[in-house]
Design a protein around this motif. Structure first.
Motif, PDB file in Angstrom:
ATOM      1  N   THR A 193      98.073  61.927  54.044  1.00 50.55           N
ATOM      2  CA  THR A 193      97.875  60.755  53.468  1.00 50.55           C
ATOM      3  C   THR A 193      98.538  59.493  53.735  1.00 50.55           C
ATOM      4  N   HIS A 194      99.309  59.407  54.511  1.00 49.72           N
ATOM      5  CA  HIS A 194     100.190  58.419  55.009  1.00 49.72           C
ATOM      6  C   HIS A 194     100.250  58.240  56.619  1.00 49.72           C
ATOM      7  N   LEU A 195     101.061  59.154  57.059  1.00 49.03           N
ATOM      8  CA  LEU A 195     101.295  59.240  58.582  1.00 49.03           C
ATOM      9  C   LEU A 195     101.977  57.990  58.906  1.00 49.03           C
ATOM     10  N   TYR A 196     102.908  57.599  58.512  1.00 54.19           N
ATOM     11  CA  TYR A 196     103.765  56.147  58.853  1.00 54.19           C
ATOM     12  C   TYR A 196     104.909  56.517  59.666  1.00 54.19           C
ATOM     13  N   ASP A 197     104.500  56.341  61.057  1.00 54.29           N
ATOM     14  CA  ASP A 197     105.314  56.921  62.062  1.00 54.29           C
ATOM     15  C   ASP A 197     106.792  55.889  62.105  1.00 54.29           C
ATOM     16  N   PHE A 213     115.257  46.348  44.208  1.00 58.08           N
ATOM     17  CA  PHE A 213     114.264  47.308  43.750  1.00 58.08           C
ATOM     18  C   PHE A 213     114.435  48.570  44.603  1.00 58.08           C
ATOM     19  N   SER A 214     114.611  48.531  46.016  1.00 58.23           N
ATOM     20  CA  SER A 214     114.648  49.725  46.570  1.00 58.23           C
ATOM     21  C   SER A 214     116.201  50.340  46.711  1.00 58.23           C
ATOM     22  N   SER A 215     117.041  49.544  46.284  1.00 55.87           N
ATOM     23  CA  SER A 215     118.652  50.026  46.176  1.00 55.87           C
ATOM     24  C   SER A 215     118.897  50.739  44.980  1.00 55.87           C
ATOM     25  N   SER A 216     118.029  50.543  43.811  1.00 58.83           N
ATOM     26  CA  SER A 216     118.547  51.027  42.680  1.00 58.83           C
ATOM     27  C   SER A 216     118.922  52.429  42.651  1.00 58.83           C
ATOM     28  N   PRO A 217     118.034  53.627  43.088  1.00 60.25           N
ATOM     29  CA  PRO A 217     118.663  54.727  43.090  1.00 60.25           C
ATOM     30  C   PRO A 217     119.990  55.163  43.990  1.00 60.25           C
ATOM     31  N   TRP A 218     119.819  54.295  45.058  1.00 59.32           N
ATOM     32  CA  TRP A 218     120.996  54.524  45.881  1.00 59.32           C
ATOM     33  C   TRP A 218     122.385  53.984  45.333  1.00 59.32           C
ATOM     34  N   LYS A 219     122.433  53.285  44.299  1.00 60.51           N
ATOM     35  CA  LYS A 219     123.533  52.860  43.392  1.00 60.51           C
ATOM     36  C   LYS A 219     124.013  53.826  42.643  1.00 60.51           C
ATOM     37  N   ARG A 220     123.320  54.909  42.395  1.00 64.35           N
ATOM     38  CA  ARG A 220     123.605  55.938  41.328  1.00 64.35           C
ATOM     39  C   ARG A 220     124.785  56.747  42.059  1.00 64.35           C
ATOM     40  N   LYS A 221     125.765  56.861  41.719  1.00 67.78           N
ATOM     41  CA  LYS A 221     126.855  57.844  42.064  1.00 67.78           C
ATOM     42  C   LYS A 221     126.820  59.267  41.909  1.00 67.78           C
ATOM     43  N   ASP A 222     126.062  59.765  40.943  1.00 66.15           N
ATOM     44  CA  ASP A 222     125.899  61.051  40.736  1.00 66.15           C
ATOM     45  C   ASP A 222     124.506  61.683  40.785  1.00 66.15           C
ATOM     46  N   GLY A 223     123.929  60.910  41.605  1.00 61.11           N
ATOM     47  CA  GLY A 223     122.514  61.534  41.908  1.00 61.11           C
ATOM     48  C   GLY A 223     122.188  62.233  43.269  1.00 61.11           C
ATOM     49  N   LEU A 224     121.046  62.298  43.905  1.00 58.82           N
ATOM     50  CA  LEU A 224     120.747  63.068  44.857  1.00 58.82           C
ATOM     51  C   LEU A 224     121.822  62.751  45.957  1.00 58.82           C
ATOM     52  N   GLU A 225     122.060  63.599  46.950  1.00 64.73           N
ATOM     53  CA  GLU A 225     122.807  63.644  48.032  1.00 64.73           C
ATOM     54  C   GLU A 225     122.061  62.608  49.124  1.00 64.73           C
ATOM     55  N   PRO A 226     122.652  61.644  49.749  1.00 64.68           N
ATOM     56  CA  PRO A 226     121.781  60.765  50.629  1.00 64.68           C
ATOM     57  C   PRO A 226     120.845  61.602  51.672  1.00 64.68           C
ATOM     58  N   LYS A 227     121.586  62.737  52.079  1.00 69.60           N
ATOM     59  CA  LYS A 227     120.684  63.565  52.990  1.00 69.60           C
ATOM     60  C   LYS A 227     119.420  63.942  52.396  1.00 69.60           C
ATOM     61  N   VAL A 228     119.232  64.274  51.124  1.00 68.73           N
ATOM     62  CA  VAL A 228     118.114  64.659  50.552  1.00 68.73           C
ATOM     63  C   VAL A 228     117.195  63.480  50.226  1.00 68.73           C
ATOM     64  N   ARG A 229     117.737  62.268  49.842  1.00 72.77           N
ATOM     65  CA  ARG A 229     116.782  61.241  49.622  1.00 72.77           C
ATOM     66  C   ARG A 229     116.169  61.005  50.884  1.00 72.77           C
ATOM     67  N   GLU A 230     116.801  61.022  52.049  1.00 72.80           N
ATOM     68  CA  GLU A 230     116.329  60.654  53.193  1.00 72.80           C
ATOM     69  C   GLU A 230     115.172  61.588  53.721  1.00 72.80           C
ATOM     70  N   LEU A 231     115.422  63.215  53.364  1.00 67.66           N
ATOM     71  CA  LEU A 231     114.416  64.018  53.626  1.00 67.66           C
ATOM     72  C   LEU A 231     113.186  63.887  52.834  1.00 67.66           C
ATOM     73  N   LEU A 232     113.443  63.121  51.533  1.00 67.86           N
ATOM     74  CA  LEU A 232     112.227  63.101  50.665  1.00 67.86           C
ATOM     75  C   LEU A 232     111.331  61.727  51.175  1.00 67.86           C
ATOM     76  N   TYR A 233     112.011  60.750  51.805  1.00 62.53           N
ATOM     77  CA  TYR A 233     111.257  59.643  52.649  1.00 62.53           C
ATOM     78  C   TYR A 233     110.726  60.223  53.827  1.00 62.53           C
ATOM     79  N   VAL A 234     111.203  61.229  54.392  1.00 61.61           N
ATOM     80  CA  VAL A 234     110.326  61.902  55.544  1.00 61.61           C
ATOM     81  C   VAL A 234     109.325  62.538  55.222  1.00 61.61           C
TER      82      VAL A 234
END
Length: 256
Positions: free
Chosen positions: A71-75, A43-64
């Protein structure tokens, strides 16, 4: 957890290959319920398999963004995804910029509350702060500055500007900093707003609509925005990463 059996070892390696990292947060789940772990991995890997999607750096920044949101503050997730973002080439300034954007979530106390306040003032015969079509010269200037800096205007902003121009100016100044000196491209800034507003810990539809519209105007595609939703939909797994260690401890205590 001792030595992994063949299946669990393979699942750990597949997760690491697909997501680019491993964390001990997953150890208990992998040990106790490999079936659910495997389903989450897919489930969590689905967007990471996309070759023409967002660059990995941007994906990780969105998780940040969603982990640092008030509303979350999940250290634990914040640390993991900051580390990943830096490894993918993000700079300290870019990570801080994401947090500066995310920190503005608090203004939604006003964007939600002010329209209700104005409606209730009218219903009780108190009227509004100014006639509908009238703004002072200063307010007109503030509105113009906001549109020039942020690229949009919305009805809740109008109410804030009318009721408290001093507060509006202070908000304009602080929210504009990433737009004046930030390094992230404008489209990515809007992606951060989208992630924060669409996260299951917030679900702020008015803001989400504004920032989707802004992102599309800046050249984002529907597929890119869909990928944002896919990425942040994994936030619910923190139910397990936070609570399973407690269950494990309590089961251990009960067995003593």
């Amino acid at each position: 957890m001792g030595t992994l059996d063949a299946r669990r070892q393979a699942l750990k390696e597949e997760f690491t290959a697909a997501r680019g990292y491993w964390s001990d947060l997953w150890t208990d789940l992998l040990d106790i319920d490999p079936d659910f772990f495997e389903a989450y991995k897919n489930f969590s890997s689905s967007p990471w398999k996309r070759k023409d999607g967002l660059e990995p750096k941007v994906r990780e920044l969105l998780y940040v963004a969603i982990d640092t949101s008030t509303t979350h503050l999940y250290d634990p997730g914040t640390r993991i995804h900051m580390r990943n973002a830096l490894r993918y080439g993000a700079t300290r300034e870019e990570v801080l910029e994401v947090m500066e954007i995310t920190a503005m979530l608090g203004v939604q106390s006003c964007t939600v509350g002010v329209p209700i306040l104005l409606e209730e003032m009218k219903s009780t015969g108190m009227g509004g702060p100014l006639p509908e079509a009238q703004l002072s010269e200063r307010q007109e200037d503030l509105k113009k500055r906001f549109v020039e800096t942020r690229g949009f205007w919305s009805e809740p902003m109008d109410g804030i500007l009318r009721l408290s121009p001093d507060y509006f100016e202070a908000y304009l100044d602080i929210s504009s900093v990433p737009w004046k000196s930030g390094k992230l491209e404008p489209k990515v800034k809007e992606f951060v707003y989208i992630a924060v507003d669409a996260a299951c810990t917030h679900l702020h539809e008015p803001g989400l609509r504004i920032h989707i519209r802004n992102a599309l105007k800046l050249g984002a595609t529907g597929q890119e925005i869909m990928e944002i939703f896919e990425l942040i939909s994994v936030l619910g797994i923190h139910t397990i990463t936070q609570s399973l260690p407690i269950l494990t401890d309590e089961v251990g205590q009960a067995g003593k």
